[in-house]
Every structure is written in structure tokens, then in C-alpha cells.
Design a protein around this motif. Structure first.
Motif, PDB file in Angstrom:
ATOM      1  N   PHE A  75       0.834  -1.207   0.000  1.00 25.50           N
ATOM      2  CA  PHE A  75       0.000   0.000   0.000  1.00 25.50           C
ATOM      3  C   PHE A  75       0.869   1.258   0.000  1.00 25.50           C
ATOM      4  N   TYR A  76       1.934   1.235   0.783  1.00 27.95           N
ATOM      5  CA  TYR A  76       2.759   2.430   0.945  1.00 27.95           C
ATOM      6  C   TYR A  76       3.925   2.438  -0.044  1.00 27.95           C
ATOM      7  N   ALA A  77       4.071   3.583  -0.701  1.00 33.66           N
ATOM      8  CA  ALA A  77       5.096   3.700  -1.745  1.00 33.66           C
ATOM      9  C   ALA A  77       6.507   3.545  -1.194  1.00 33.66           C
ATOM     10  N   GLN A  78       6.667   3.779   0.105  1.00 32.94           N
ATOM     11  CA  GLN A  78       8.009   3.761   0.678  1.00 32.94           C
ATOM     12  C   GLN A  78       8.647   2.367   0.670  1.00 32.94           C
ATOM     13  N   PHE A  79       7.808   1.320   0.693  1.00 31.80           N
ATOM     14  CA  PHE A  79       8.375  -0.019   0.847  1.00 31.80           C
ATOM     15  C   PHE A  79       8.759  -0.648  -0.485  1.00 31.80           C
ATOM     16  N   HIS A  80       9.898  -1.298  -0.478  1.00 31.13           N
ATOM     17  CA  HIS A  80      10.392  -1.947  -1.687  1.00 31.13           C
ATOM     18  C   HIS A  80      10.608  -3.408  -1.401  1.00 31.13           C
TER      19      HIS A  80
ATOM     20  N   GLY B 309       4.767   7.295   2.654  1.00 34.30           N
ATOM     21  CA  GLY B 309       4.646   7.625   1.247  1.00 34.30           C
ATOM     22  C   GLY B 309       3.291   7.310   0.654  1.00 34.30           C
ATOM     23  N   ALA B 310       2.218   7.814   1.252  1.00 32.77           N
ATOM     24  CA  ALA B 310       0.904   7.686   0.642  1.00 32.77           C
ATOM     25  C   ALA B 310       0.187   9.009   0.871  1.00 32.77           C
ATOM     26  N   PHE B 311      -0.144   9.699  -0.216  1.00 36.22           N
ATOM     27  CA  PHE B 311      -0.748  11.024  -0.119  1.00 36.22           C
ATOM     28  C   PHE B 311      -2.065  10.971   0.642  1.00 36.22           C
ATOM     29  N   VAL B 312      -2.828   9.896   0.427  1.00 37.78           N
ATOM     30  CA  VAL B 312      -4.150   9.810   1.036  1.00 37.78           C
ATOM     31  C   VAL B 312      -4.065   9.804   2.565  1.00 37.78           C
ATOM     32  N   LEU B 320      -5.215   8.356  10.802  1.00 38.97           N
ATOM     33  CA  LEU B 320      -5.391   7.627  12.064  1.00 38.97           C
ATOM     34  C   LEU B 320      -5.278   6.123  11.834  1.00 38.97           C
ATOM     35  N   THR B 321      -5.872   5.657  10.736  1.00 37.76           N
ATOM     36  CA  THR B 321      -5.766   4.232  10.408  1.00 37.76           C
ATOM     37  C   THR B 321      -4.307   3.840  10.214  1.00 37.76           C
ATOM     38  N   SER B 322      -3.541   4.743   9.621  1.00 38.69           N
ATOM     39  CA  SER B 322      -2.135   4.465   9.388  1.00 38.69           C
ATOM     40  C   SER B 322      -1.353   4.433  10.704  1.00 38.69           C
ATOM     41  N   ILE B 323      -1.663   5.341  11.620  1.00 36.17           N
ATOM     42  CA  ILE B 323      -0.995   5.305  12.932  1.00 36.17           C
ATOM     43  C   ILE B 323      -1.289   3.975  13.629  1.00 36.17           C
ATOM     44  N   GLU B 324      -2.508   3.475  13.421  1.00 35.56           N
ATOM     45  CA  GLU B 324      -2.863   2.201  14.049  1.00 35.56           C
ATOM     46  C   GLU B 324      -2.133   1.027  13.407  1.00 35.56           C
ATOM     47  N   GLY B 325      -1.404   1.305  12.329  1.00 31.65           N
ATOM     48  CA  GLY B 325      -0.581   0.259  11.728  1.00 31.65           C
ATOM     49  C   GLY B 325      -1.231  -0.469  10.572  1.00 31.65           C
ATOM     50  N   ASN B 326      -2.213   0.166   9.935  1.00 35.35           N
ATOM     51  CA  ASN B 326      -2.900  -0.508   8.824  1.00 35.35           C
ATOM     52  C   ASN B 326      -2.683   0.214   7.502  1.00 35.35           C
ATOM     53  N   ARG B 327      -3.258  -0.371   6.437  1.00 36.86           N
ATOM     54  CA  ARG B 327      -3.283   0.337   5.164  1.00 36.86           C
ATOM     55  C   ARG B 327      -4.087   1.613   5.363  1.00 36.86           C
ATOM     56  N   GLY B 328      -3.508   2.745   4.962  1.00 40.23           N
ATOM     57  CA  GLY B 328      -4.129   4.029   5.264  1.00 40.23           C
ATOM     58  C   GLY B 328      -5.268   4.390   4.348  1.00 40.23           C
ATOM     59  N   MET B 329      -6.416   3.743   4.570  1.00 44.14           N
ATOM     60  CA  MET B 329      -7.580   4.060   3.752  1.00 44.14           C
ATOM     61  C   MET B 329      -8.575   4.889   4.557  1.00 44.14           C
ATOM     62  N   PRO B 330      -9.193   5.875   3.910  1.00 44.77           N
ATOM     63  CA  PRO B 330     -10.174   6.696   4.617  1.00 44.77           C
ATOM     64  C   PRO B 330     -11.405   5.878   4.970  1.00 44.77           C
ATOM     65  N   ARG B 331     -12.150   6.347   5.952  1.00 44.59           N
ATOM     66  CA  ARG B 331     -13.431   5.742   6.268  1.00 44.59           C
ATOM     67  C   ARG B 331     -14.487   6.845   6.286  1.00 44.59           C
ATOM     68  N   PRO B 332     -15.740   6.479   6.160  1.00 48.52           N
ATOM     69  CA  PRO B 332     -16.772   7.514   6.111  1.00 48.52           C
ATOM     70  C   PRO B 332     -16.840   8.298   7.429  1.00 48.52           C
ATOM     71  N   ARG B 333     -17.167   9.574   7.334  1.00 51.03           N
ATOM     72  CA  ARG B 333     -17.401  10.399   8.517  1.00 51.03           C
ATOM     73  C   ARG B 333     -18.836  10.918   8.428  1.00 51.03           C
TER      74      ARG B 333
END
Ligand SMILES: Cc1cc2nc3c(=O)[nH]c(=O)nc-3n(C[C@H](O)[C@H](O)[C@H](O)COP(=O)(O)O)c2cc1C
Ligand code: SF4
Ligand code: FES
Lengths: 172, 626
Positions: A75-80, B309-312, B320-333
Motif C-alpha cells: 500500500f505504501y510507496a516507501q516499501f520496496h 509515502g501515501a498522499f491519502v 489515524l488508520t495508518s498510525i494504528e498500523g494498517n493500510r491508510g484508507m479513509p473511512r466515512p465520517r
């Protein structure tokens, strides 16, 4: 930190030193919540990329399914997931650099090294990584070689800059 | 003995311009001449165009700021200024005003701290030519600025907490700790501060919601992902004044009742991350962070998370999802993070610049802040000026200033002798505003009405050589790439739009394509889940609105008026201007150029791949494209 040594040995993860470093990382993050991203980041720092075997070990030690790790790493571009060159060239393709000729800098780098963006030279010396802004937009166009940032670039400056790193690699 | 101090701007911009080489050259020159001097590094003052910036002062006085000090200029600079005590006038930019304390760099222009500008009677003999220099705040680049957020940037060593404290740092936190949390929130509400991360949501209201949300465990998070390509305000603040962000977060934590915080910083900013770690360590050492802050019983620990390295991930729920250690996908608000955020707990998330405003607001009062700006947009905004502008750099301006003042009075207008075409404001979800909107006031509502967004503060100036279709395509390539793929309109819709734009720039566009783009754009805007998809069509829609003629030229006449879209260009050699030197023939990779030495050459249009190599090499400007 040696990055090139493990290229042809898929059986072991890396050098004993690298593998020891991984074990240390896993120990450090074992009980921290949300640690998968930093663990992968540190793993990549150790090996230069995220080897499949390293992911397997992370999966085992931290008790997370391989699929989850793989999902994050892709998912993250940083990882290779493949070995990269000793020198990483990040050519900025952000907006400021785009309007000030960043594409020509990227072309010059490609021409100099004979590879495309995202590729690594066969001798594993250089990897080209287009990036979306290095935050030095005021000096665009910009590129970074490893941790060194170069601004106000012209295509002519590229070969001289790259030659420095080629020389450094030779003398090392 | 004289005490010399030499200050070097060591932000990322300075380093990109060669600050490390300059510093090494200064050290070597001082050693060679056996001169003792203290070399100090500082953050970015915002004048990127003038990097490498070097300040020289003797015994704490008579500071002169020099610009564009490349390493080859160092020997003369040291000889003239340090040895002969003479200002090198052609490289000198200004003299920063002296502060009452004797420390230099009264960067605060206006505001409550403006009283500092007075110069005490100098005790040393000033370098010859000093009196002729312009004071810092009188520079055209600074005259219209109002520096609240950037109050410390470039005026102190960001790696030394005592310098921050000497400039009034952490006083606001002390004050806030003595106030009732609800009063802190009330002060922020009174200030009228709105989020600087893009959407402009009222900060006080967000704090209040988080404070009132049920739950004992709460978090504060700082969004330092700064994903807008072409923006670098947050980086400069983090590098130049990390403590102001930390202090702002601590105040937020005490106001909403949080005891843990995270700064989510993009990994592309290694220097900012390094300085944040250092600042957190120092603040913890001094008792401003950690357990029992300043003996008040308030606990607040702060951690750094590096983006990957993910703009989203700049979008708050994805972050917040990314801080929790997951794929950083948005969720509905809703639920909004203020109610249900990190690990389900109420979480206050603000942008770097938003937090950096807080200490000023608490110290000077919400009313003082609300006195700056317009009715609905209070305070200042930091813009990153880049692109085809003369003075690239950071400009902090009061809300309500016009674009013309920003671009011309502060930015110095367009680089070179090219014609101004417009600005791109707001990043990938923003828009392009044409020349006729130069007098638009810069505030949230006016910019949205004009079809762009304030965004985080990226402001890219465009000139006649910028192709608007190409620019729209550039942004769409970016957003298409960064779409997380969760929802269809964004994932598939942006792909379709990009295909159409590619077609147009290749010269294969049809007139119906423009309505297709508009229809698709509306649909994606209305149906995407998060701001990335909702904003993605904006660069296309705004250029269609103001620069439709450029799209039409590509489609109807197969012509790119700015001379950018290669497929639509023809290269010709002007036989009059050509001296027949043969350089172009040599560089042409496809052998498209023929001609005898000393005779005019010609380009074979069939073989030409329009790479532009010949244009770069021709010394006589004999090659034309169009
Ligand atoms: C695609 C996308 C990217 C974003 N990137 C950022 C960013 O880099 N920095 C930021 O502060 N806010 C960003 N935001 C806005 C955040 O979602 C959020 O509104 C902000 O962090 C709230 O802080 P504020 O109220 O202080 O502005 C982004 C939003 C979207 C939809
Ligand atoms: S709009 Fe785009 S980025 Fe946002 S959730 Fe949908 S697919 Fe992902
Ligand atoms: S756009 Fe290239 S450094 Fe920001």
C-alpha cells in the motif's frame, strides 16, 4: 550498514549483522500497538529493502498474518520488495518542479544511467525513484541522492553530480 | 577579543542550495586565517530564492544578512567583512534589527512583539556600509508580511530549547496550565482560528467537541503529512521552530483532556523528523512534556510516526488508520475523529500551522488574533511561493490580502521577462486562478467562490510557458496514482478523465471531450468518499472554466499555445539565424538534422522526436518550436 551483500543469497535473510538487527527490532516493538509500519521501515533500513524472508519472520514473531504485512508493504510507496541500488536518486516531480522543468532533469538522469524511473542499474549502484515533492520547492527543480539535496538544477549538472557517487562507489 | 558569530540557514532549502558546502568553506577559510568564530545554524527564514543565507555579526551586534553565498564567494566575504570590517554591498540583503536583549533577528514584523525592533546604541564600530543597508522588515519581501507562525523561523537555533524559551517559548503552556480547560477552548474559539490543513474548520469548535466527547482516554494528533506537492510551509515550521508545534499540541492536550499525542510526519522530511525528536527530548528534559508537567499533575507524552509515502494518509481518518498500523484508507465520517478517532477514542487532529498559532493566541489573547484578517478568516496564512515567481519562499500574510500583493509586492512578480498567466492554489484539490482574478482577496470563502481552495498554502505561479492542459493532466496523474482504490468514482473516474486529457495533449482530442470531462468531474466530486476523490477533478474543472481556449486550441487547431505538449510541436531551424556550426546535428539522437558546415541546417519532421536537445545546445537561438 551493508546493503549489497545479500543480493544473491535468498536462503538466509542477510548478513548475520543484519539478521541480528532485525531480531533487535522485533524485540523492541513486540509489545507496541500499531507497530507494523515502523517495523517494516526499520527492516528496510537494515536490508535496503523488505526481503520476503524478513516479512515471514516478522509475521511469525509478531503473530500477524503474512497477508496483512504484504497488504501494508504494497500500500505504501516507501516499501520496496526488491533489492535496490546503493544510491537512491529521488527526482522531484512535484508541482513546482514540474513547471520549472523537473521532467527534463528526470530525462537527464535516465539518459545518464540508462534505466527508467523505478528501475535499478544492473550493477545495483543506482535506483531512480520519482517522488512527488521534496519540500525544497523554492529551489526547484530538485533532486536528492541518498540524503543530499540538490536544487536549482539544470540537465547539464546531472552527470557531474552522479559522477561523484559513481566515484565514491569505486573508491569504496 | 572580538566574538564573531556566523549564522548559516540550514533548512532543507538552504542545504539544497549548498549550505553544507558553504559552511565547510567558511570553516576552512576561518582556519586558514586563524580567525575564531562561532558557527551557528538556524532554520529557514523563508527567503528560498536567496539561499544560501549567511549572517555575520561581531560581539552580538551589527548583523548583516548575505544572500546567495556559494562556496566560491566565501573567501572574499570573510576577507572583506571579517578582516576589513566592510560590508560586501552586492551580496548583502539587509540588516536584521537588534533586539533589546542583544540577540539578533527580530523577525517578528508587526503584531504584539513589534516593540522589539529598536536598536540600542551600538557599542562596536559597525562595518563600513552598514548604515546603507535596508532593515529586515523593510525589505519588499517582508513589508507586507505578518509573522505569527514564522515568528521564530530563521531567528534562532531550532536545536537549542533555551533559545525558544528566551523568545517567550512555553510561557503559553504555563499560562494554559493555570487556566480552566474550558477557558483555553474559549480563547481559541474567540480567536476565530480555522484549520490550516485545508478545510478551514473552526479549531475552537473542534477542541470543544473533543473535550465534550465521552471517554477518559483522548488523543491529540498533529497532521504533518504535507502531501501537497509544491508546498513546504509545514516543513519549514517543523525544521525552524519545532517547539511551537509541540507547545501548541500540549496546550490542546490540556484543553481537551488528552495525555498522549502523535505527530504524523512524512518520511520525505528527514531533517524535520530529526529536529522533532530532539525537541521532544529537550522539552521532556525541561519538564514541559512527560509525566506531571511542571508539577501540575498534567501528563502528556508525545510520539512521532513517520509516514510511508501515501498522499491519502494526509486525510484525517486515513492518517489515524495508518498510525494504528494498517493500510491508510479513509473511512466515512461521521463519526468524526473528535468523537471516535485513534483506537476508537476521541481524538483532536490539527495541522502543523494550526498548532503553531496556538501559543501566540494564548499569550496575546484570542481577541488580538481576531483583530487580524477578515470577518470570517482570522489571523494569517503561510504560503509557499514557488513556480515561475521571482522571490520563491515562504510568505506569511494577513488574511484578506490580495493575490496581487502576494505575487507582485512580496513575490516580486514573474521570473524573467515572461507574462503572468495565473496561480495554482490549494494543491491537487485546488484550482488555477487567472490574471483577471489578481485582486481577489485571499480568504477561505473568496477562494472557494473562485473555484479553488485555500488548501494548505501551496501557491504556484504560472507564466506563459505553462500549458494549462498539461498542468491539469499533471495533477490528475498525481491523484489517480494516489487514489487508494476504495471507492469506484475516484478509482475509475479519475482514470477515465486522465485518458481524455492524455488524448487531448497528444492532439487526438474531440470537441465532445470537454463536456465529458465536465460531466465526469461533477460525478466524481459528488460521489467520492473522501476529499482526495472529491477534489481530484478540481484542477481540470477550474482550468476548463478559465482557460477553455487552451483546451480548444489543442483540440481544434492541434496546437499547444504554451509550447509544452510535445506531440503538438514542430521544430524548425531559422535559416537566417543558423550559423551552420553543426552542434545540433551532433546532439540529435535520431539523426533528424542535416546540413553542411557553415550552411543553414534543416530538421526532418518525420525523424524528429521533439526531445528539445538541439534547442538547448544551439548558441544562436536558431531553433524554434511551436
Ligand atoms: C487527500 C487529503 C490529503 C490531506 N492532506 C493533508 C496534509 O497533508 N496535511 C494536513 O494538515 N491536512 C491534510 N488534509 C486535511 C485533513 O484531512 C484534516 O482536515 C486536517 O488535518 C485537519 O486539521 P486542521 O483543522 O488543523 O486543518 C488532507 C485531506 C485530504 C482529503
Ligand atoms: S475518494 Fe479515492 S482516495 Fe478517497 S477513499 Fe475513495 S478511492 Fe480512496
Ligand atoms: S515540487 Fe519539487 S521540491 Fe516541491
Amino acid at each position: 550498514m551493508s546493503q549489497a551483500s545479500q543480493a544473491g543469497k535468498p536462503a538466509r535473510i542477510g548478513t548475520p549483522r543484519q539478521d541480528a538487527a532485525l531480531a533487535e527490532i522485533l524485540g523492541e516493538y513486540k509489545h507496541e500497538k500499531g507497530a507494523l509500519i515502523p517495523v517494516l521501515q526499520k527492516t528496510q533500513e537494515v536490508y535496503g529493502y523488505v526481503p520476503r524472508e524478513a516479512m515471514a519472520r516478522i509475521s511469525q514473531d509478531l503473530k500477524v498474518p503474512m497477508s496483512k504485512l504484504y497488504g501494508i508493504a504494497t500500500f505504501y510507496a516507501q516499501f520496496h520488495l526488491k533489492p535496490r541500488g546503493e544510491n537512491i536518486i529521488r527526482v522531484c516531480q512535484g508541482t513546482a518542479c514540474h513547471v520549472r522543468g523537473g521532467a527534463r532533469i528526470l530525462e537527464a538522469v535516465q539518459k545518464e544511467l540508462g534505466i527508467k524511473p523505478g528501475e535499478t542499474t544492473p550493477d545495483l549502484r543506482f535506483t531512480i525513484e520519482p517522488v512527488a515533492c521534496l519540500g525544497a520547492c523554492g529551489l526547484s527543480p530538485v533532486m536528492m541522492v541518498n540524503d543530499d539535496t540538490y536544487g536549482r538544477l539544470t540537465p547539464e549538472m546531472v552527470s557531474e553530480i552522479l559522477a561523484r557517487y559513481a566515484r565514491a562507489a569505486e573508491s569504496a | 577579543m572580538d566574538k564573531w558569530e556566523i549564522v548559516i540557514g540550514m533548512g532543507t532549502c538552504g542545504i539544497a542550495a549548498g549550505a553544507k558546502e558553504t559552511m565547510a568553506a567558511i570553516e576552512a577559510e576561518l582556519a586558514r586565517r586563524k580567525i575564531k568564530a562561532e558557527i551557528i545554524q538556524t532554520g529557514c527564514i523563508g527567503m528560498c530564492e536567496q539561499e544560501v543565507l549567511v549572517d555575520i555579526r561581531r560581539n552580538g551586534e551589527g548583523t548583516v544578512t548575505y544572500g546567495r553565498i556559494s562556496r566560491d564567494r566565501v573567501p572574499r566575504l570573510i576577507e572583506e567583512h571579517v578582516v576589513n570590517n566592510r560590508v560586501v554591498a552586492e551580496w548583502a540583503i539587509c540588516r536584521p534589527e537588534l533586539e533589546a536583549t542583544g540577540t539578533e533577528g527580530a523577525v517578528v514584523v508587526g503584531g504584539a512583539a513589534a516593540t522589539r525592533g529598536k536598536s540600542p546604541a551600538p557599542k562596536v564600530d559597525l562595518p563600513a556600509g552598514y548604515a546603507d543597508l535596508i532593515p529586515f522588515d523593510q525589505l519588499p519581501f517582508l513589508r507586507k508580511q505578518k509573522r505569527l507562525v514564522l515568528r521564530n523561523c530563521g531567528a534562532m537555533d531550532p536545536e537549542v530549547i533555551d533559545q525558544y524559551i528566551a523568545r517567550g517559548g512555553y510561557e503559553a503552556l504555563k499560562k494554559a496550565l493555570k487556566m480552566k480547560p474550558a477557558d483555553v477552548v474559549a480563547e481559541v474559539k474567540l480567536s476565530g482560528l480555522r484549520g490550516r490543513g485545508g478545510a478551514g474548520f473552526p479549531t475552537g469548535l473542534k477542541w470543544e467537541t473533543t473535550a465534550n466527547a465521552p471517554g477518559t482516554k483522548k488523543y491529540v494528533v498533529c497532521n504533518a503529512d504535507e502531501g501537497d506537492p509544491g508546498a513546504f510551509m509545514d516543513r519549514s515550521v517543523l525544521e525552524g521552530d519545532p517547539h511551537s508545534v509541540i507547545e501548541g499540541m500540549s496546550i490542546a492536550a490540556c484543553a481537551i483532556g488528552a495525555d498522549e499525542g502523535y505527530i504524523y510526519c512524512r518520511a520525505e522530511y528527514p531533517l524535520a523528523i530529526k529536529r522533532l525528536y530532539l525537541a521532544i527530548d529537550q522539552a521532556t528534559g525541561k519538564g514541559f512534556l512527560g509525566k506531571n508537567v511542571l508539577g501540575t499533575g498534567f501528563n502528556f507524552t508525545l510520539k512521532i510516526k513517520e509516514g510511508a509515502g501515501a498522499f491519502v494518509c494526509g486525510e484525517e481518518t486515513a492518517l489515524l488508520t495508518s498510525i494504528e498500523g494498517n493500510r491508510g484508507m479513509p473511512r466515512p465520517r461521521p463519526p468524526f475523529p473528535a468523537v471516535k478517532g485513534l483506537w476508537g477514542a476521541p481524538t483532536n487532529i490539527n495541522n502543523v500551522e494550526t498548532y503553531a498559532n496556538i501559543p501566540w493566541i494564548i499569550t496575546e489573547g484570542g481577541a488580538a488574533f481576531a483583530a487580524i484578517g477578515t470577518e470570517k478568516s482570522k489571523g494569517t496564512k503561510v504560503f509557499a511561493l514557488a513556480g515561475k515567481i521571482k522571490n520563491t519562499g515562504l510568505a506569511e500574510v494577513p488574511m484578506g490580502i490580495t493575490l496581487r500583493e502576494v505575487v507582485y509586492d512580496i513575490g516580486g512578480g514573474v521570473q524573467g521577462d515572461k507574462a503572468y498567466k495565473g496561480v495554482q492554489i490549494g494543491g491537487p484539490a485546488g484550482g488555477c486562478l487567472p490574471t483577471q482574478l489578481l485582486d481577489l482577496p485571499v480568504d477561505y470563502e473568496s477562494i472557494v467562490q473562485a473555484g479553488a481552495i485555500m488548501g494548505s498554502g501551496g501557491l504556484i505561479v504560472l507564466d506563459e510557458n505553462t500549458c494549462m492542459v498539461d498542468l491539469a493532466r499533471f495533477f490528475l496523474t498525481f491523484t489517480q496514482n494516489e487514489s487508494c482504490g476504495k471507492c469506484t468514482p475516484c478509482r475509475e473516474g479519475t482514470k477515465r478523465m486522465l485518458e481524455i486529457l492524455n488524448k487531448i495533449t497528444r492532439g487526438e482530442g474531440e470537441p465532445e471531450d470537454l463536456t465529458r470531462l465536465e460531466e465526469l468531474g461533477q460525478a466524481i466530486r459528488d460521489t467520492s468518499l473522501c476529499g482526495l476523490g472529491q477534489g481530484a477533478p478540481n484542477p481540470v474543472l477550474s482550468t476548463l472554466r478559465y482557460f477553455r481556449h487552451e483546451y480548444e486550441a489543442h483540440i481544434n487547431q492541434k496546437r499547444c499555445p504554451a509550447g509544452v505538449c510535445t506531440a503538438l510541436l514542430d521544430y524548425r531551424i531559422d535559416a537566417e539565424a543558423c550559423k551552420g556550426c553543426g552542434v545540433c546535428k551532433k546532439v540529435c539522437p535520431t539523426g533528424a538534422i542535416t546540413g553542411e558546415l557553415k550552411q543553414a541546417h534543416v530538421i526532418d519532421g518525420e525523424k524528429c522526436i521533439k526531445c528539445g536537445a538541439c534547442i538547448e545546445k544551439c548558441k544562436f537561438n536558431a531553433i524554434e518550436k511551436g
